[in-house]
Design an enzyme around this catalytic site. Structure first.
Site, PDB file in Angstrom:
ATOM      1  N   THR A   1       0.872  -1.152   0.000  1.00 45.72           N
ATOM      2  CA  THR A   1       0.000   0.000   0.000  1.00 45.72           C
ATOM      3  C   THR A   1       0.914   1.206   0.000  1.00 45.72           C
ATOM      4  O   THR A   1       2.112   1.083  -0.172  1.00 45.72           O
ATOM      5  CB  THR A   1      -0.853  -0.062   1.294  1.00 45.72           C
TER       6      THR A   1
ATOM      7  N   SER B   1      -6.603  -3.139   7.553  1.00 47.83           N
ATOM      8  CA  SER B   1      -5.670  -2.841   8.643  1.00 47.83           C
ATOM      9  C   SER B   1      -5.153  -1.415   8.535  1.00 47.83           C
ATOM     10  O   SER B   1      -4.336  -0.989   9.347  1.00 47.83           O
ATOM     11  CB  SER B   1      -4.457  -3.767   8.565  1.00 47.83           C
TER      12      SER B   1
HETATM   13  N1  GLU Z   1      -5.416  -4.550   2.018  1.00 52.84           N
HETATM   14  C1  GLU Z   1      -4.697  -4.012   3.122  1.00 52.84           C
HETATM   15  C2  GLU Z   1      -5.622  -3.447   4.151  1.00 52.84           C
HETATM   16  O1  GLU Z   1      -6.508  -2.767   3.857  1.00 52.84           O
HETATM   17  C3  GLU Z   1      -3.808  -2.911   2.732  1.00 52.84           C
HETATM   18  C4  GLU Z   1      -2.760  -3.409   1.882  1.00 52.84           C
HETATM   19  C5  GLU Z   1      -1.518  -3.600   2.622  1.00 52.84           C
HETATM   20  O2  GLU Z   1      -0.842  -2.643   2.965  1.00 52.84           O
HETATM   21  O3  GLU Z   1      -1.229  -4.750   2.864  1.00 52.84           O
HETATM   22  O4  GLU Z   1      -5.452  -3.670   5.272  1.00 52.84           O
END
Ligand code: GLU
Length: 697
Positions: A395, A457
């Site tokens: 991210t 997260s």
């Molecule tokens: N999909 C992850 C979340 O929303 C964010 C992606 C990541 O940084 O792993 O927690």
């Protein structure tokens, strides 16, 4: 929207007048360069430059954040963009309030809780699941940017999108970070071809220093500039998007895109050592889990323990395990299930949970507690509890402050690096795989349901002193986000580090007993001591998270920032400050020792000079061996010898005295120690009070 209490305390003003060298807020010090007219901290210098220019041209923090997000999808296309979702937290100075624009992906309409199960009733294998059209959630980023601008910005989307168009059209130089991620994701990028045309033209990976022009992406951004976001949610871009998702096995339709809704949310608020922490509310688990970790740690004298000491890390790991057990059980999209937001961070509940931490050893059995006891109404019957694996992705996080004192903390994602690997043909942007943040199996609060947001997260956070936010912080890294944010906050508040050092201090991550991930730089003795307490440290270090933060000393009006060095993190101030992180140096290969010591299958991190073989007997430097086995010399009737002036102990004799089975593996040249973990009483029943670092009140 949370209104902040403002405090005007005369004694603070007086205090700062007589001690001008002392900053009014933690995390900044006189060695740091400061800006006064706005500042950004972003994971890529070209996107940081875009944000800085918007601020310099009179834009506010929301304008800059919108422009940074759009630029990031060009210069850091593997991490975020209009094919994904995110959480933009903003402090609005003139209204003295904090609010969040939630553009998290939504599940399409045509899904069921069995969505990720194969014909055999088992979850579809991971690679297939996370690169299939089914993995793609209905993207929210573009709508989120639009709503943020309309409600809280001063500029139009058509204006703040222009720098991204230029970067896509004229091209940018691939930096070391992008080159690394392209190299690591060959299979995913080549799976469907379209993304490979951009990142593996002619089958060859784009590498550092190469030029990257993205004409299809430029075309999409121009369409949005000319026609507005409808072209994405109702028009030709959306049509192409859903056609590709369906071709790859997904169910998303143009109606799903049309029905996408941005939500405005209040942050969760908690206290930590006299500061207030405003963080991300459900559908993210981030805010509540960060607050739980901080509040568990508040019961200890963290400052006295010292940063990354064994005493600190042991309690931190144990606190994280307790908080993650609750995270798995209780946190999901609260528009679908009630979340005990009050109970989870209730002081008495936290005190009760802290009693489960044993200062002497790692708890092997960690279960969720019952926060519903601390709610006004017990709605647990409506919220089905379920254990859940933790996927990790990547991210990007950035933080912004403008000249008027508005702050933005924005974490934004397409879930995994390069998301699902699916690029919309002819339109040049990657699609997320956020649906994999739902549970793959049905039955819990985070099961797949139509229109629902998967548990996140992501943890964009603001830390507040005397009613004034002074720190905007966040990180990528899936579930590791939460622990990275908590550690950065403690590094600033407890360990007195300036924000840059706080970010660069090595971090750990663990979600369940016993495995601990760690960054290079954690002291060997600390690792050995923690191994001795029953934690298992991964054999090799790895990078965890990528924190970007800005700080505001509201007494002096000075703005500071800190960036992370696992990407080309950059802090740029409008009038001063330019920090761009260098490419990290490759680690020196470690010298192989004369043998390896493996305890229950785990190699211990002894260095070559700590290991000796003499007359067929293996020895390890005495203090190190005892630390690693959690033993004390006085309890062992084993004699040490001196080798080259170093006191060493025979491994076999020590290990046998401690009840290990000992064997020698000739091929691996490894001494193998094995012992079943003694069954301790169930931690849930234990209340540990003899902890020299515990603050009792
Ligand atoms: N999909 C992850 C979340 O929303 C964010 C992606 C990541 O940084 O792993 O927690």
């Amino acid at each position: 929207m949370v209104k902040l209490k403002s405090f005007v305390i005369a004694s603070f003003t007086f205090f700062s007048l007589v001690t001008p060298a002392l900053a009014h807020v933690p995390g900044v010090d006189p060695t740091m360069e400061a800006a006064t007219k706005g500042i950004v901290a972003v994971a890529h210098p070209l996107a940081a430059e875009v944000g800085k220019e918007i601020l310099a041209n009179g834009g506010n923090a929301v304008d800059a954040a919108a422009a940074i997000q759009l630029s990031l999808m060009v210069v850091e296309p593997m991490m975020s963009g209009i094919g994904g979702g995110g959480f933009l937290m903003v402090y609005l100075k003139d209204q003295n309030k904090i609010t969040i624009i939630d553009s998290r992906e939504m599940a399409p309409k045509d899904v069921t809780p069995n969505y990720f199960l194969g014909e055999d009733g088992k979850p579809i294998p991971w690679f297939e699941r996370h690169t299939s059209g089914k993995a793609v959630g209905v993207p929210g980023t573009l709508k989120g940017v639009e709503v943020a601008l309309e409600k809280y910005g001063t500029k139009k989307l058509a204006e703040v999108i222009q720098p991204a168009i230029e970067q896509a059209e004229k091209g940018i130089t691939v930096n070391w970070s992008m080159a690394q991620y392209i190299g690591e994701n060959a299979d995913k990028l080549k799976q469907y071809g379209t993304a490979a045309e951009v990142f593996y033209p002619g089958g060859v990976a784009k590498k550092e220093g190469d030029f990257l022009v993205q004409p299809n992406l430029a075309k999409t951004l121009k369409l949005i500039q000319e026609k507005g976001t409808d072209v994405f949610y109702k028009g030709e871009v959306g049509e192409a998007l859903v056609a590709e998702v369906q071709k790859r096995g997904g169910t998303m339709t143009i109606e799903d895109l049309n029905n996408y809704v941005v939500k405005e949310r209040e942050p969760v608020l908690g206290e930590y050592r006299g500061y207030q922490v405003a963080s991300m509310s459900p559908p993210s688990s981030g805010g509540l889990t960060v607050l739980q970790i901080l509040q568990l740690m508040e019961g200890y004298d963290v400052k006295k323990m010292g940063v990354n000491s064994a005493d600190y890390l042991h309690r931190l790991i144990e606190s994280i395990h307790l908080a993650y057990a609750d995270r798995a059980a209780y946190m999901a999209d609260e528009d679908f299930y009630p979340v005990p937001k009050k109970g989870l961070i209730d002081k008495t509940y936290i005190d009760e949970r802290r009693q489960l931490i044993n200062p002497a050893e790692a708890n092997a059995v960690v279960k969720e507690g019952n926060p519903w006891k601390y709610e006004d109404e017990d709605l647990s019957a409506l919220a089905k509890v379920k254990e859940k694996e933790n996927p990790t992705g990547e991210t990007t996080h950035f933080s912004v402050m403008d000249q008027w004192g508005n702050l933005v903390s924005y974490t934004t994602t397409i879930e995994a690096v390069f998301g699902s690997g699916i690029m919309v043909p002819g339109y040049g942007f990657m699609l997320n795989n956020e649906m994999t943040d739902f549970d793959a199996t049905p039955g819990g609060v985070n099961q797949v349901e139509p229109g629902k947001r998967p548990r996140s997260s992501m943890t964009p956070t603001l830390v507040i002193k005397d009613g004034q936010p002074f720190m905007a912080v966040g990180s990528p890294g899936g579930p590791t986000i939460i622990t990275s944010v908590a550690q950065t906050i403690m590094n600033v508040i407890d360990h007195d580090l300036n924000i840059q050092d706080a970010i660069l201090t090595p971090r750990i991550y663990s979600s369940n007993y016993p495995d601990v991930r760690w960054e290079s730089g954690i002291n060997q003795d600390v690792i050995l001591e923690l191994l001795g307490k029953g934690h298992r440290f991964d054999e090799a270090p790895q990078n965890i998270g990528n924190v970007q933060a800005v700080m505001y000393d509201f007494e002096t009006g000075k703005m500071y920032g800190g960036a992370d060095n696992t990407r080309e993190g950059s802090v740029l101030g409008v009038d001063a400050v330019k920090i761009v992180m260098d490419k990290p140096k490759a680690a020196e290969p470690t010298e192989k020792g004369s043998f390896t010591l493996k305890v229950n299958g785990l190699s211990y991190p002894f260095t070559a000079s700590q290991l000796h073989i003499q007359d067929g007997t293996s020895y390890v430097e005495a203090g190190k061996l005892l630390l690693g086995l959690g033993a004390e010399a006085k309890n062992l009737a084993v004699d040490s010898i001196q080798v080259n002036g170093i006191e060493v102990l025979p491994v076999r004799a020590v290990a046998e005295a401690l009840g290990y089975q000992v064997s020698w593996n000739k091929e691996e040249r490894a001494v193998l120690l094995a012992k079943e973990k003694a069954q301790t009483s169930t931690p849930v029943q234990n209340h540990y009070s003899e902890d020299k670092f515990k603050i009792t009140n």
